[in-house]
Design an enzyme around this catalytic site. Sequence first.
Site, short mmCIF file in Angstrom:
data_model
loop_
_atom_site.label_atom_id
_atom_site.label_comp_id
_atom_site.label_asym_id
_atom_site.label_seq_id
_atom_site.Cartn_x
_atom_site.Cartn_y
_atom_site.Cartn_z
N CYS A 1 1.18 -1.76 0.01
CA CYS A 1 0.00 0.12 -0.12
C CYS A 1 0.85 1.51 0.15
O CYS A 1 0.21 2.12 -0.43
CB CYS A 1 -1.41 -0.26 0.87
SG CYS A 1 -0.94 -0.93 2.51
N ASP B 1 -2.15 -7.71 -5.67
CA ASP B 1 -2.63 -6.95 -4.70
C ASP B 1 -3.10 -5.55 -6.32
O ASP B 1 -3.00 -5.61 -7.28
CB ASP B 1 -2.20 -5.99 -4.27
CG ASP B 1 -2.20 -5.25 -2.54
OD1 ASP B 1 -3.57 -5.04 -2.59
OD2 ASP B 1 -1.52 -5.28 -1.19
N LYS C 1 -13.40 -5.12 6.61
CA LYS C 1 -13.10 -6.01 5.72
C LYS C 1 -14.33 -6.81 5.52
O LYS C 1 -15.17 -7.29 6.31
CB LYS C 1 -11.92 -6.45 5.82
CG LYS C 1 -12.06 -7.50 7.21
CD LYS C 1 -10.88 -7.29 6.96
CE LYS C 1 -10.48 -8.74 8.18
NZ LYS C 1 -8.79 -9.23 8.71
N HIS D 1 -7.92 -1.71 -0.26
CA HIS D 1 -7.33 -2.33 -0.15
C HIS D 1 -8.02 -3.27 -0.68
O HIS D 1 -8.21 -4.33 0.21
CB HIS D 1 -6.02 -2.85 0.99
CG HIS D 1 -5.96 -1.92 1.35
ND1 HIS D 1 -4.42 -1.33 1.28
CD2 HIS D 1 -6.43 -0.62 1.81
CE1 HIS D 1 -4.22 -0.38 2.62
NE2 HIS D 1 -5.42 0.26 2.56
N HIS E 1 -5.18 -1.51 -5.24
CA HIS E 1 -5.22 0.05 -4.00
C HIS E 1 -6.27 0.93 -4.96
O HIS E 1 -5.45 1.47 -6.08
CB HIS E 1 -4.17 0.34 -3.67
CG HIS E 1 -3.32 -0.04 -2.79
ND1 HIS E 1 -2.20 -1.56 -3.31
CD2 HIS E 1 -3.75 -0.57 -1.63
CE1 HIS E 1 -2.14 -1.55 -2.55
NE2 HIS E 1 -2.99 -1.34 -0.80
N ARG F 1 7.38 -11.12 5.21
CA ARG F 1 7.50 -10.99 6.13
C ARG F 1 7.93 -11.27 6.90
O ARG F 1 8.13 -12.90 6.91
CB ARG F 1 5.63 -10.68 6.33
CG ARG F 1 4.92 -10.24 5.33
CD ARG F 1 3.13 -10.32 5.61
NE ARG F 1 2.81 -9.56 5.04
CZ ARG F 1 1.10 -9.57 4.44
NH1 ARG F 1 0.53 -10.39 5.27
NH2 ARG F 1 0.97 -8.33 4.03
N GLN G 1 1.40 -10.97 -3.82
CA GLN G 1 -0.07 -10.78 -3.91
C GLN G 1 -0.43 -10.28 -5.55
O GLN G 1 0.11 -8.68 -5.75
CB GLN G 1 -0.34 -9.74 -2.60
CG GLN G 1 0.24 -10.23 -1.12
CD GLN G 1 -0.12 -9.06 -0.55
OE1 GLN G 1 0.11 -7.65 -0.33
NE2 GLN G 1 -0.87 -9.14 0.71
#
Length: 641
Positions: A333, A382, A463, A509, A384, A362, A380
Site C-alpha cells: 500500500c 494487490d 473488511k 485495499h 489499491h 514478512r 500478492q
Amino acid sequence: MVRISVDEEDLGDCKPGMTILEILRKRYGGDLKGILGVKISSRVLSLRDEITDSSEITTLKITDPEGMTLVCDSLAHVLARAVSRIIPDATMASLSSGQNEFSYDFKTNPITEETMSQLQKIMIEILKDAQTPQIERLSKTDLLYMFRENAFKKTIIEGLDENSEDHVVWHLGDFADLCHGPHLLNLREIDSDAFELKSVSAVHWRGDRRNVQLQRISGVAFPSRKDLVLHQKECKELEKRDHRRIGKDLRLFMLEEDNPGMPFLLPNGMTIVNRLVEFWRDTHRNEGYQEISTPILLTKDLWLQSGHWHKYAENMLITALDEREYAIKPMNCPGAILVYQNIIHSYRDLPLRYSEIGLVHRHELSGVISGLFRVRAFRQDDAHIFLMESQIADELDKVIRLIDNTYRVFGFSYVVDVSTRPEQFIGNVETWERSTSILMEVLRKRNMAFRIKEKEGAFYGPKIDFHIRDCLGRYWQCGTIQLDFSMPERFNLEYLSSDGGSRRPVMIHRVVFGSIERFLGILIEHYGGKFPLWLCPIQIRVLPVTDSQLGYARTVADKLRNLGLVTEIDDSQNSISKKIRMAHKERIPYMVIIGSQEENESCISVRTLDNETYNQLSTDSFCESVICKIKTKTLGYQLVI
RNA sequence: GCCACCGUAGCUCAGCCGGAAGAGCAGCUGACUUGUAAUCAGCAGGUCGGGAGUUCGAAUCUCCCCGGUGGCUCCA
C-alpha cells in the site's frame, strides 16, 4: 404439569422436575441402550438433567453429531483419568471437545509419543472396564474447596455464576474432574476401538503467551471403528494431495533448507503462475485497473508515516542503504500511495485503480511456515483503489463481482465474513459504522450470505474476507476487501472536487488470489495435481509406439505446437506401457499415441489422464476440441468431438 | 517463538542395544522395437542435516545448532 413429547410421540403431561431418564423410560421402557443424551430445541442435555418446562425431546444416538459431542466430552475425562494414573503429578487444566475431537491440557513435563500410546491403551482399559461415572452437583463454594489444590480449576470455578448449574463433578472410581457437561451416563456407549490419540503440543493457559505452558493431548473419535478407519483413509488422501508432495513430484517449486519460507518456483510452477497472472491481467484490464510496480525496498520514513514501523515492526525486515534505513515491504500500500501522490488528481480520475503483483516479505515465526501456504516471501495480486466516499458501494460491488467471477473459473465455492471495528482502531466511530453498514448493504443487495466477525476488522477499516472451499471441504482465506480511511489521512491524500476544493479520497485495499504462492498451493491440492488444461505446464505428450513412428509423431507434435499447445514428445526407448505410466505420473492431460496404424491412416489415438480413450481421431478435430477447452478454461479433460 | 517427533543416494525407505554404508525407483551405458499404468543387463551415485563430546572404534550413544512434520499462537 408440563407437556412432554419424546421423538415426536406425545407423552402428555408430566411432573416438572422429572429427570429425562425417567421420562425416556415412559417412552422406551427400561432399555435405553444407545441413547446418549437428548436435544431440546438446539440445547443438548444429559439424561440426568431435569425437565422444568414443556418440551419436545429428541433423543441423541451415537450417529447424531450432538451425540458424538457427548462421547468426546467423556473421552476427554477418560484421558485425564489415564494421565492421572501414569503421570500422577500432572495437573489437569482445561478440556475441550467437539463433534469428532477432544483434547485436554495438563501442567506437566513434556509428554512423549511413547507416553501417548501408553495412554491410549489405558483409556481402552478404562472404557472396557465400563464403570458408570457418578455426577455430583456442588455449590460454587464446595467446588472451590474440592479443587482447592488445582489453580486452573479454581480459576474456572471462580468465573462461574454463583448459582450456576453448568459445572458438576465427574467421578470415576476415586478419580474426580470438573465437568461442564452435558455428559454421558454410561461409558459403555463409547466404542473403544473408534478413537485415537493424535498429537501432543505445547499450549499456553487460556491461549495467552504470558501464561504458563501446558501440554495438550488431543484425539479424534467416531461412532464406530469403521468411521475411524474412514477418517484415517481421508488423512491418507490428504497426504497424497499434499501440495508439498505434488510440488516436488511435478517439479512445480522447491523449498531449500538454508532459505526457509522462501519458495523457489521451478519452470513448471512458473508456467502455472504466469497463466494465473495473465488471466488476472485480462480481467483487471477489463475492470479498469492500471498495473503498477513499486520497489521492494522503501525508506524507513515511509513506513513511519504509514504506521507500519510501529504496528508491524515485528514482521518487517530492516536493512540499510547508504547509511539510511530501509525496510523490505511487507505490504504494497505505501508504494501505491506514492504513485497516487506523484500527480494531482481530480474527482474525474476516481475511482483510480492501481493493481500490482507485489512481492512482499514478512518475518513469520519459524514454527508457522509451511509449504506454500505460509511463507516469508510471496506475491500478492494487490490493488489499491482511490475513490470518493459516494463511490464506495458501487466499487465494492464491482470488486465482489470480480472476485466471484474469478473463483467460479476454478470451480470454487466460498463463504464470506464481514469484520467489524476492533478494540484498537483509528478514525471516528461514525465513519466506521457507516462504512461497515455499506459493506453489509452491498452484500445484501447481491443476496450474499455472510457471517459477522465482531471486532476483527483491520485497525484502519472494516473488511470483507473470502474463504474458498476446496474439493475436500476445507476453507482457505484468499480474497479480502478492506476499506481504509486512515492511510489517506496519514499521507494527506487529496483530489480536487468539482467545486475546486481539496477533498480526501478513501482507499480500498483488495486481493483476489491473496498470495499467488498460497493460491497455487490450494490449486495443487484442490485438483490433486490434475490442473485444468489451461493451467497445465505440459498439455500434451506424443507417445510413439516404436521408433519407426518417430517421424510421424514429430509431425503431429509440431502441428500441435504451432497451434500454441504445449506439447512434448517421448522419444525414449521405453515400452509404450512405460511411456503411458510416466505420463500419468507427471499428470499430463493428453497422451497422443502414435503406432503404425495411426501413421498408416494419418490419424491419432488419444488417452486422457482420466483414462478415457479416443481412437482413430483426426488431429484437427482433437486440436479444435483442446483449443476450445483452453479458451473457455473448461475443467476436466473429456473431449467433445 | 513454544512442545513432541523426524533428518541415511535426486526420490521412497532399510540399517540404529557401537565393529568395513544397503535396496527399489530415477540417472548414465548397452541390448530389446515393443499397441494403452514398470523389458532386461551393467555402471555410477552418500562429508549418514551441521558441529562438539563419549569410545580403540559413532549413521547408531550424549549435548548444542540448523531444517522439516504435526500441533499452539499468528496470518495472505
